[in-house]
Design a protein around this motif. Structure first.
Motif, PDB file in Angstrom:
ATOM      1  N   MET A  88       0.863  -1.183   0.000  1.00 56.52           N
ATOM      2  CA  MET A  88       0.000   0.000   0.000  1.00 56.52           C
ATOM      3  C   MET A  88       0.898   1.231   0.000  1.00 56.52           C
ATOM      4  O   MET A  88       1.713   1.396   0.911  1.00 56.52           O
ATOM      5  CB  MET A  88      -0.888   0.034   1.243  1.00 56.52           C
ATOM      6  N   ILE A  89       0.747   2.085  -1.007  1.00 59.11           N
ATOM      7  CA  ILE A  89       1.553   3.305  -1.059  1.00 59.11           C
ATOM      8  C   ILE A  89       0.906   4.347  -0.152  1.00 59.11           C
ATOM      9  O   ILE A  89      -0.288   4.625  -0.270  1.00 59.11           O
ATOM     10  CB  ILE A  89       1.652   3.850  -2.491  1.00 59.11           C
ATOM     11  N   VAL A  90       1.711   4.904   0.760  1.00 61.08           N
ATOM     12  CA  VAL A  90       1.235   5.934   1.688  1.00 61.08           C
ATOM     13  C   VAL A  90       2.186   7.136   1.612  1.00 61.08           C
ATOM     14  O   VAL A  90       3.301   7.015   1.112  1.00 61.08           O
ATOM     15  CB  VAL A  90       1.141   5.394   3.135  1.00 61.08           C
ATOM     16  N   ASP A  91       1.728   8.285   2.103  1.00 62.41           N
ATOM     17  CA  ASP A  91       2.549   9.501   2.045  1.00 62.41           C
ATOM     18  C   ASP A  91       3.786   9.376   2.931  1.00 62.41           C
ATOM     19  O   ASP A  91       4.862   9.821   2.566  1.00 62.41           O
ATOM     20  CB  ASP A  91       1.735  10.725   2.470  1.00 62.41           C
ATOM     21  N   SER A  92       3.620   8.790   4.110  1.00 67.48           N
ATOM     22  CA  SER A  92       4.762   8.517   4.981  1.00 67.48           C
ATOM     23  C   SER A  92       4.327   7.550   6.061  1.00 67.48           C
ATOM     24  O   SER A  92       3.151   7.477   6.400  1.00 67.48           O
ATOM     25  CB  SER A  92       5.298   9.809   5.621  1.00 67.48           C
ATOM     26  N   ALA A  93       5.294   6.778   6.562  1.00 73.01           N
ATOM     27  CA  ALA A  93       5.038   5.891   7.701  1.00 73.01           C
ATOM     28  C   ALA A  93       5.740   6.537   8.878  1.00 73.01           C
ATOM     29  O   ALA A  93       6.936   6.817   8.819  1.00 73.01           O
ATOM     30  CB  ALA A  93       5.579   4.494   7.430  1.00 73.01           C
ATOM     31  N   ASN A  94       4.978   6.818   9.945  1.00 71.51           N
ATOM     32  CA  ASN A  94       5.488   7.708  10.965  1.00 71.51           C
ATOM     33  C   ASN A  94       5.932   7.061  12.260  1.00 71.51           C
ATOM     34  O   ASN A  94       6.897   7.485  12.855  1.00 71.51           O
ATOM     35  CB  ASN A  94       4.411   8.750  11.313  1.00 71.51           C
ATOM     36  N   ASP A  95       5.215   6.074  12.734  1.00 73.18           N
ATOM     37  CA  ASP A  95       5.366   5.718  14.137  1.00 73.18           C
ATOM     38  C   ASP A  95       4.724   4.366  14.410  1.00 73.18           C
ATOM     39  O   ASP A  95       3.963   3.855  13.595  1.00 73.18           O
ATOM     40  CB  ASP A  95       4.612   6.780  14.959  1.00 73.18           C
ATOM     41  N   VAL A  96       5.025   3.825  15.574  1.00 67.44           N
ATOM     42  CA  VAL A  96       4.275   2.679  16.093  1.00 67.44           C
ATOM     43  C   VAL A  96       3.703   3.128  17.423  1.00 67.44           C
ATOM     44  O   VAL A  96       4.428   3.685  18.251  1.00 67.44           O
ATOM     45  CB  VAL A  96       5.179   1.446  16.296  1.00 67.44           C
ATOM     46  N   VAL A  97       2.395   2.941  17.608  1.00 66.27           N
ATOM     47  CA  VAL A  97       1.763   3.342  18.869  1.00 66.27           C
ATOM     48  C   VAL A  97       0.986   2.170  19.440  1.00 66.27           C
ATOM     49  O   VAL A  97       0.614   1.246  18.731  1.00 66.27           O
ATOM     50  CB  VAL A  97       0.806   4.559  18.689  1.00 66.27           C
ATOM     51  N   ASP A  98       0.762   2.230  20.745  1.00 62.40           N
ATOM     52  CA  ASP A  98      -0.117   1.271  21.404  1.00 62.40           C
ATOM     53  C   ASP A  98      -1.490   1.897  21.504  1.00 62.40           C
ATOM     54  O   ASP A  98      -1.622   3.039  21.943  1.00 62.40           O
ATOM     55  CB  ASP A  98       0.388   0.955  22.819  1.00 62.40           C
ATOM     56  N   VAL A  99      -2.498   1.150  21.079  1.00 66.95           N
ATOM     57  CA  VAL A  99      -3.882   1.625  21.166  1.00 66.95           C
ATOM     58  C   VAL A  99      -4.622   0.667  22.082  1.00 66.95           C
ATOM     59  O   VAL A  99      -4.566  -0.549  21.904  1.00 66.95           O
ATOM     60  CB  VAL A  99      -4.552   1.656  19.771  1.00 66.95           C
ATOM     61  N   ASN A 100      -5.302   1.221  23.064  1.00 67.45           N
ATOM     62  CA  ASN A 100      -6.106   0.414  23.962  1.00 67.45           C
ATOM     63  C   ASN A 100      -7.413   0.078  23.256  1.00 67.45           C
ATOM     64  O   ASN A 100      -8.075   0.966  22.729  1.00 67.45           O
ATOM     65  CB  ASN A 100      -6.371   1.243  25.232  1.00 67.45           C
ATOM     66  N   SER A 101      -7.782  -1.200  23.201  1.00 67.18           N
ATOM     67  CA  SER A 101      -8.976  -1.591  22.447  1.00 67.18           C
ATOM     68  C   SER A 101     -10.238  -0.897  22.965  1.00 67.18           C
ATOM     69  O   SER A 101     -11.192  -0.707  22.219  1.00 67.18           O
ATOM     70  CB  SER A 101      -9.149  -3.111  22.447  1.00 67.18           C
ATOM     71  N   ASP A 102     -10.232  -0.486  24.236  1.00 65.02           N
ATOM     72  CA  ASP A 102     -11.380   0.251  24.781  1.00 65.02           C
ATOM     73  C   ASP A 102     -11.536   1.622  24.152  1.00 65.02           C
ATOM     74  O   ASP A 102     -12.599   2.230  24.230  1.00 65.02           O
ATOM     75  CB  ASP A 102     -11.219   0.467  26.301  1.00 65.02           C
ATOM     76  N   GLU A 103     -10.450   2.140  23.584  1.00 69.03           N
ATOM     77  CA  GLU A 103     -10.483   3.492  23.030  1.00 69.03           C
ATOM     78  C   GLU A 103     -10.835   3.521  21.553  1.00 69.03           C
ATOM     79  O   GLU A 103     -10.747   4.559  20.912  1.00 69.03           O
ATOM     80  CB  GLU A 103      -9.133   4.180  23.272  1.00 69.03           C
ATOM     81  N   ILE A 104     -11.213   2.366  20.996  1.00 70.38           N
ATOM     82  CA  ILE A 104     -11.574   2.310  19.582  1.00 70.38           C
ATOM     83  C   ILE A 104     -13.089   2.432  19.459  1.00 70.38           C
ATOM     84  O   ILE A 104     -13.825   1.662  20.067  1.00 70.38           O
ATOM     85  CB  ILE A 104     -11.090   1.000  18.936  1.00 70.38           C
ATOM     86  N   GLU A 105     -13.523   3.425  18.692  1.00 69.19           N
ATOM     87  CA  GLU A 105     -14.953   3.632  18.472  1.00 69.19           C
ATOM     88  C   GLU A 105     -15.316   3.218  17.061  1.00 69.19           C
ATOM     89  O   GLU A 105     -14.480   3.249  16.161  1.00 69.19           O
ATOM     90  CB  GLU A 105     -15.297   5.115  18.662  1.00 69.19           C
ATOM     91  N   GLN A 106     -16.598   2.863  16.870  1.00 67.17           N
ATOM     92  CA  GLN A 106     -17.075   2.562  15.524  1.00 67.17           C
ATOM     93  C   GLN A 106     -16.979   3.818  14.680  1.00 67.17           C
ATOM     94  O   GLN A 106     -17.267   4.909  15.156  1.00 67.17           O
ATOM     95  CB  GLN A 106     -18.541   2.090  15.572  1.00 67.17           C
ATOM     96  N   PRO A 107     -16.599   3.674  13.409  1.00 69.02           N
ATOM     97  CA  PRO A 107     -16.485   4.862  12.563  1.00 69.02           C
ATOM     98  C   PRO A 107     -17.857   5.356  12.117  1.00 69.02           C
ATOM     99  O   PRO A 107     -18.773   4.556  11.954  1.00 69.02           O
ATOM    100  CB  PRO A 107     -15.693   4.344  11.352  1.00 69.02           C
ATOM    101  N   PRO A 108     -17.996   6.669  11.910  1.00 71.23           N
ATOM    102  CA  PRO A 108     -19.214   7.172  11.290  1.00 71.23           C
ATOM    103  C   PRO A 108     -19.257   6.691   9.834  1.00 71.23           C
ATOM    104  O   PRO A 108     -18.268   6.160   9.339  1.00 71.23           O
ATOM    105  CB  PRO A 108     -19.074   8.691  11.381  1.00 71.23           C
TER     106      PRO A 108
END
Length: 153
Positions: A88-108
């Motif tokens: 997948m071509i992207v503009d830049s790859a920036n970082d690796v982060v930890d995301v808590n699954s509780d903080e993921i919301e359904q997208p609009p």
């Protein structure tokens, strides 16, 4: 109990997106692509990655975003979807982060012009930042994967 997801953060048209580290094989610099006829416009071609032919798509094209010139920061993120690998071509790859699954919301239904089916969710990162998590199975939907798999044969 919430689980921690490790997510690779990349940018596309000034937005931050993420994909789970366990689905990412490698992140490569831009390289020459071999165009493949009769493929959707967002399929930019294939690359030979250590002896394996990998189809490459432009995520901007996939999401109907304005195309942009590739720069020194542009990257090809090689992800595994099912049995196959796709770049997948992207503009830049920036970082690796930890995301808590509780903080993921359904997208609009639509986020930045991208239909919700391509999204797994939205993660709040603090400092008011929101990370858009991709649903790779939809970004590369089944009928397109079948077309792409034929390149590799």
């Amino acid at each position: 109990m919430a689980e921690e997801l490790k997510v690779i953060v990349f940018s596309l048209a000034h937005e931050q997106y993420g994909v789970e580290v366990d689905k990412v094989r490698t992140i490569e610099r831009m390289q020459p692509l071999t165009r493949v006829p009769k493929t959707p416009a967002f399929v930019k071609g294939v690359i030979n990655l250590r002896g394996v032919v990998v189809p490459v798509i432009d995520l901007r094209g996939r999401f109907n975003l304005e195309e942009a010139e590739y720069t020194d920061n542009s990257r090809i993120i090689i992800v595994a979807v099912g049995e196959m690998e796709v770049g997948m071509i992207v503009d830049s790859a920036n970082d690796v982060v930890d995301v808590n699954s509780d903080e993921i919301e359904q997208p609009p239904e639509i986020v930045g012009g991208i239909r919700a089916k391509y999204l797994r969710g939205l993660a709040k990162l603090g400092e008011g930042k929101i990370l858009v998590l991709l649903n790779l199975e939809e970004v590369l939907n089944k009928s397109e994967i079948v077309q792409l798999e034929q390149f590799g044969e």
